[in-house]
Design an enzyme around this catalytic site. Structure first.
Site, PDB file in Angstrom:
ATOM      1  N   ARG A  10      43.344  48.937  48.624  1.00 20.53           N
ATOM      2  CA  ARG A  10      41.921  49.154  48.295  1.00 20.53           C
ATOM      3  C   ARG A  10      41.044  48.831  49.506  1.00 20.53           C
ATOM      4  O   ARG A  10      40.006  49.454  49.716  1.00 20.53           O
ATOM      5  CB  ARG A  10      41.492  48.325  47.082  1.00 20.53           C
ATOM      6  CG  ARG A  10      41.633  46.835  47.273  1.00 20.53           C
ATOM      7  CD  ARG A  10      41.064  46.015  46.124  1.00 20.53           C
ATOM      8  NE  ARG A  10      41.481  44.629  46.251  1.00 20.53           N
ATOM      9  CZ  ARG A  10      40.744  43.586  45.932  1.00 20.53           C
ATOM     10  NH1 ARG A  10      39.539  43.750  45.442  1.00 20.53           N
ATOM     11  NH2 ARG A  10      41.209  42.354  46.088  1.00 20.53           N
ATOM     12  N   GLU A  31      31.698  53.732  32.687  1.00 17.39           N
ATOM     13  CA  GLU A  31      32.670  54.572  33.391  1.00 17.39           C
ATOM     14  C   GLU A  31      32.704  55.997  32.857  1.00 17.39           C
ATOM     15  O   GLU A  31      32.960  56.938  33.617  1.00 17.39           O
ATOM     16  CB  GLU A  31      34.060  53.935  33.329  1.00 17.39           C
ATOM     17  CG  GLU A  31      34.189  52.613  34.104  1.00 17.39           C
ATOM     18  CD  GLU A  31      33.718  51.391  33.326  1.00 17.39           C
ATOM     19  OE1 GLU A  31      33.340  51.542  32.138  1.00 17.39           O
ATOM     20  OE2 GLU A  31      33.725  50.280  33.890  1.00 17.39           O
ATOM     21  N   ASP A  70      44.280  37.875  35.864  1.00 25.37           N
ATOM     22  CA  ASP A  70      43.326  38.463  34.924  1.00 25.37           C
ATOM     23  C   ASP A  70      44.007  38.974  33.652  1.00 25.37           C
ATOM     24  O   ASP A  70      43.384  39.067  32.600  1.00 25.37           O
ATOM     25  CB  ASP A  70      42.558  39.621  35.574  1.00 25.37           C
ATOM     26  CG  ASP A  70      41.258  39.151  36.217  1.00 25.37           C
ATOM     27  OD1 ASP A  70      40.768  38.066  35.854  1.00 25.37           O
ATOM     28  OD2 ASP A  70      40.743  39.882  37.076  1.00 25.37           O
ATOM     29  N   GLN A 128      43.016  44.081  32.494  1.00 27.39           N
ATOM     30  CA  GLN A 128      42.521  44.553  33.792  1.00 27.39           C
ATOM     31  C   GLN A 128      43.601  45.301  34.581  1.00 27.39           C
ATOM     32  O   GLN A 128      43.387  45.671  35.732  1.00 27.39           O
ATOM     33  CB  GLN A 128      41.994  43.384  34.646  1.00 27.39           C
ATOM     34  CG  GLN A 128      41.197  42.338  33.880  1.00 27.39           C
ATOM     35  CD  GLN A 128      39.866  42.851  33.364  1.00 27.39           C
ATOM     36  OE1 GLN A 128      39.029  43.286  34.114  1.00 27.39           O
ATOM     37  NE2 GLN A 128      39.674  42.806  32.043  1.00 27.39           N
ATOM     38  N   ARG A 155      45.305  45.801  44.260  1.00 27.04           N
ATOM     39  CA  ARG A 155      44.428  44.665  44.526  1.00 27.04           C
ATOM     40  C   ARG A 155      45.018  43.822  45.654  1.00 27.04           C
ATOM     41  O   ARG A 155      44.310  43.370  46.548  1.00 27.04           O
ATOM     42  CB  ARG A 155      44.319  43.805  43.270  1.00 27.04           C
ATOM     43  CG  ARG A 155      43.652  42.458  43.519  1.00 27.04           C
ATOM     44  CD  ARG A 155      43.574  41.644  42.240  1.00 27.04           C
ATOM     45  NE  ARG A 155      42.748  40.467  42.420  1.00 27.04           N
ATOM     46  CZ  ARG A 155      43.235  39.235  42.579  1.00 27.04           C
ATOM     47  NH1 ARG A 155      44.525  39.007  42.561  1.00 27.04           N
ATOM     48  NH2 ARG A 155      42.417  38.212  42.746  1.00 27.04           N
TER      49      ARG A 155
HETATM   50  C1  LIG Z   1      34.978  48.591  30.993  1.00 25.86           C
HETATM   51  C2  LIG Z   1      34.902  47.545  32.041  1.00 25.86           C
HETATM   52  N1  LIG Z   1      34.411  47.850  33.256  1.00 25.86           N
HETATM   53  C3  LIG Z   1      34.373  46.927  34.223  1.00 25.86           C
HETATM   54  C4  LIG Z   1      34.837  45.654  34.002  1.00 25.86           C
HETATM   55  C5  LIG Z   1      34.858  44.632  35.125  1.00 25.86           C
HETATM   56  N2  LIG Z   1      33.899  43.569  34.870  1.00 25.86           N
HETATM   57  C6  LIG Z   1      34.254  42.362  34.371  1.00 25.86           C
HETATM   58  S1  LIG Z   1      32.972  41.355  34.104  1.00 25.86           S
HETATM   59  C7  LIG Z   1      31.860  42.503  34.705  1.00 25.86           C
HETATM   60  C8  LIG Z   1      30.397  42.199  34.732  1.00 25.86           C
HETATM   61  C9  LIG Z   1      29.911  41.815  33.374  1.00 25.86           C
HETATM   62  O1  LIG Z   1      28.566  41.505  33.387  1.00 25.86           O
HETATM   63  P1  LIG Z   1      27.856  40.973  32.077  1.00 25.86           P
HETATM   64  O2  LIG Z   1      28.194  41.857  30.920  1.00 25.86           O
HETATM   65  O3  LIG Z   1      26.422  40.835  32.389  1.00 25.86           O
HETATM   66  O4  LIG Z   1      28.566  39.591  31.798  1.00 25.86           O
HETATM   67  P2  LIG Z   1      28.154  38.109  32.224  1.00 25.86           P
HETATM   68  O5  LIG Z   1      27.000  38.166  33.175  1.00 25.86           O
HETATM   69  O6  LIG Z   1      27.757  37.449  30.959  1.00 25.86           O
HETATM   70  O7  LIG Z   1      29.363  37.489  32.817  1.00 25.86           O
HETATM   71  C10 LIG Z   1      32.534  43.659  35.101  1.00 25.86           C
HETATM   72  C11 LIG Z   1      31.904  44.848  35.670  1.00 25.86           C
HETATM   73  C12 LIG Z   1      35.354  45.381  32.718  1.00 25.86           C
HETATM   74  N3  LIG Z   1      35.855  44.170  32.416  1.00 25.86           N
HETATM   75  N4  LIG Z   1      35.372  46.322  31.758  1.00 25.86           N
END
Ligand SMILES: Cc1ncc(C[n+]2csc(CCOP(=O)(O)OP(=O)(O)O)c2C)c(N)n1
Lengths: 315, 276
Positions: free
Chosen positions: A6, A54, A112, A116, A162
């Site tokens: 990546r 997505e 994770d 994931q 990763r």
């Molecule tokens: C469908 C999906 N896309 C991307 C992710 C990767 N991901 C994990 S946490 C996160 C950010 C989450 O932000 P938020 O919902 O605001 O949670 P918080 O700030 O409470 O941790 C992302 C993009 C995921 N887990 N699931």
């Protein structure tokens, strides 16, 4: 050197941005993880942040492609190919020129855990008639594959790790030959056909097996679709035994691709080796040990395949 | 019913336990675990009806942690409640542990549903609330905690629309509106506003609340439950990384474990003692 594919992709993408004004990047709140951040910083006008959405990202990428742009759409492999309905209709059926990039492939991501991990992505992406599927085995290959895909016209899937991978190619002489398998090691007893993050381990396994009396060929399949049928047929003839190795569910990935390619080839036995069951948390090393995807696990699996009587005797 | 002071003390414990777990695992998501501490404390020690030792009791209230990456704060609550041993918290994210990096319903039935792929939890909660309606023997409420970044997912709005259509009066959803997601601020990535209007227009009873004020949270939960004709949405304004100055309001601590030294400073701040 060791580098995550990546990371190499991210570098190549930023460089492609200079030479390819129509290349745009869409990402879904993971630019720091997919490594599209470099491109975003260099070309903010051509970086489109979609948020955690997505499905919208994939279909919008198709729209960008239908509007003449060359979009790279990136997320974790599980999340982006999880939007398969959008991929099959908006991208595939439209024959839209979208490069779908899935990072964090396989159980190799570690702690994770299953949600994931991209473990079914190759199965679904391979199923679309016009989708090509590329999985580089080191950073050198990932860089070149990204450059190739920027010029390739049509839907494509690029699968990336990763974790950092050791170099298996020689940077000074390497050229990415789309659709061609790379023979990394010759051997007559068995051919280990591997792809992605496990290729380095397959090579290590083959070196160890040589000391024990098994002469294993190792082939890197960076283009899973279209797969190099001629090379597979040659290996079938020269070894009579093919072991496929991949960090992906054992159903639908490289192993299935090889089985499909050689289904009418006589006198070859094929064993597929990959992740069985759902993934889980753990360190990379523990999970590769558990799924027998490290050098030791691949060597053991090869021995059981080549010497079934002895494997039983030694347990 | 516990006092506000007791719930505040529990919230501090949830923060400390979350951070210790994440530090031990050397990976995980502190920011969103810390921002949810009061919300989870109010649920697990204020309103949820459940039995320690009997996670599949048919009449229990359901709680779906839709933002599954913040599961350390949920494991912490279960430990605080006596449903998990302290030692088990140390196995977070380790191979074969029930405490997977994201909730695993099959390994650990206290997790009502697998989450970690953002956007799915509210739909699962809608299904649970529909099941409750069809269940002639058991009465319970279903709760769901979402991230603000998570609200960008289209499926959340499909779930919101269905919750409104079915008038799910026994469903309460809470948004941990900490304004930060993974790549940065929510408002820059994909703004959600006007958020309350959106849920109201989808047929939800919608309230905004200070998500670190336990009295206000409990009141909002009660108000929401009082509306039997529609689902309840509580938009909880919070601070990501709340309680640890260097983790507050930044994406840098979204998914990174503290070092031993950082952990020590964090715990000192949370307990209100001075670090040496
Ligand atoms: C469908 C999906 N896309 C991307 C992710 C990767 N991901 C994990 S946490 C996160 C950010 C989450 O932000 P938020 O919902 O605001 O949670 P918080 O700030 O409470 O941790 C992302 C993009 C995921 N887990 N699931």
């Amino acid at each position: 050197m060791a580098k995550a594919t990546r990371a190499a992709f991210g570098e190549a993408l930023a460089s492609v941005g200079e030479t390819h004004p129509k290349v745009v990047v869409v990402d879904a709140d993971l630019s720091c993880s997919t490594n599209t951040r470099k491109f975003a910083d260099a070309f903010p006008d051509r970086f489109i942040q979609m948020g955690i959405a997505e499905g919208n990202m994939v279909s919008a990428a198709a729209g960008l492609a239908l509007g003449g742009m060359v979009p790279f759409a990136a997320s974790f492999a599980c999340f982006i190919t999880g939007r398969f309905e959008q991929i099959r209709v908006s991208v595939g059926y439209n024959n839209a020129n979208v490069k779908i990039v899935g990072t964090h492939a396989g159980c190799g991501i570690g702690e994770d855990g299953y949600t994931q991990m991209g473990l079914e992505d190759l199965a679904v992406m391979r199923s679309l008639p016009n989708m090509v599927v590329v999985q580089p085995g080191d950073g050198i290959e990932a860089y070149k594959a990204t450059e190739f895909l920027a010029d390739y016209v049509g839907p494509a899937y690029l699968r990336l790790t990763r974790q950092a991978l050791p170099d298996i190619n020689d940077a000074s002489s390497y050229s990415f030959d789309f659709g061609k398998g790379v023979e990394l090691r010759e051997g007559k007893d068995v051919a280990i056909v591997a792809s992605g993050g496990v290729v380095g381990y397959a090579l290590e396994a083959a070196e160890n097996l040589a000391k024990e009396g098994i002469d294993a060929a190792v082939v890197n399949i960076h283009t899973i679709k279209p797969i190099d049928v001629a090379l597979l047929q040659k290996l079938a003839a020269s070894t009579g035994r093919i072991l496929t190795v991949e960090d992906h569910g054992v159903v639908g990935g490289l192993g299935s691709a090889v089985l499909e390619a050689l289904s009418e080839t006589p006198d070859v036995v094929i064993r597929t080796h990959g992740v069985r069951g759902y993934g889980q948390s753990g360190t990379h090393a523990q999970l590769y040990d558990r799924h027998r995807l490290d050098a030791n696990g691949i060597a053991q699996t090869t021995k059981e395949f080549v010497w079934p009587e002895r494997a039983e005797a030694t347990g | 019913m516990r006092s506000i002071e007791e719930l505040e003390a529990i919230s501090r414990q949830l923060r400390i336990r979350s951070l210790r777990m994440i530090a031990k695992a050397n990976s995980g998501h502190p920011g969103g675990s810390l921002s949810s501490a009061e919300l989870v404390a109010a649920l697990y020690f204020g309103v949820l009806n459940y039995r320690v030792g009997d996670p599949t009791w048919a009449a229990r209230d359901r709680f779906v942690l839709s933002k599954g990456h913040c599961v350390p704060v949920l494991y912490a609550a279960l430990a605080e409640a006596g449903a998990l041993e302290d030692e088990e918290l140390e196995t977070l994210r380790m191979i074969d542990s029930r405490l997977q990096g994201h909730p695993d319903h099959v390994r650990l039935p206290y997790m009502e549903a697998a989450t970690g792929s953002l956007g799915q939890g509210l739909s699962v909660a809608v299904g649970m609330a529909l099941a409750e309606r069809l269940d002639t023997e058991n009465d319970y409420r279903t709760y769901c905690l979402l991230g603000d970044g998570e609200l960008q997912a289209g499926q959340v709005w499909e779930a919101a629309m269905s919750g409104g259509k079915f008038g799910l009066g026994k469903l309460t959803a809470i948004v941990d509106y900490n304004k930060v997601q993974l790549d940065g601020y929510v408002r820059n990535i994909m703004d959600l506003e006007p958020l309350p209007d959106k849920f109201t227009s989808f047929g939800w009873h919608t309230q905004e609340v200070d998500g670190h004020d336990l009295r206000a949270i409990l009141q909002a939960l009660e108000n929401g439950a009082a509306r039997e004709d529609r689902p309840s949405m509580i938009i909880a304004h919070t601070v990501k990384g709340k309680g640890v100055s260097f983790m507050e309001d930044t994406a840098a601590w979204h998914g990174k474990a503290p070092t031993a030294d950082e952990l020590e400073r964090a715990v000192a701040e949370i307990t209100g003692t001075q670090a040496a």
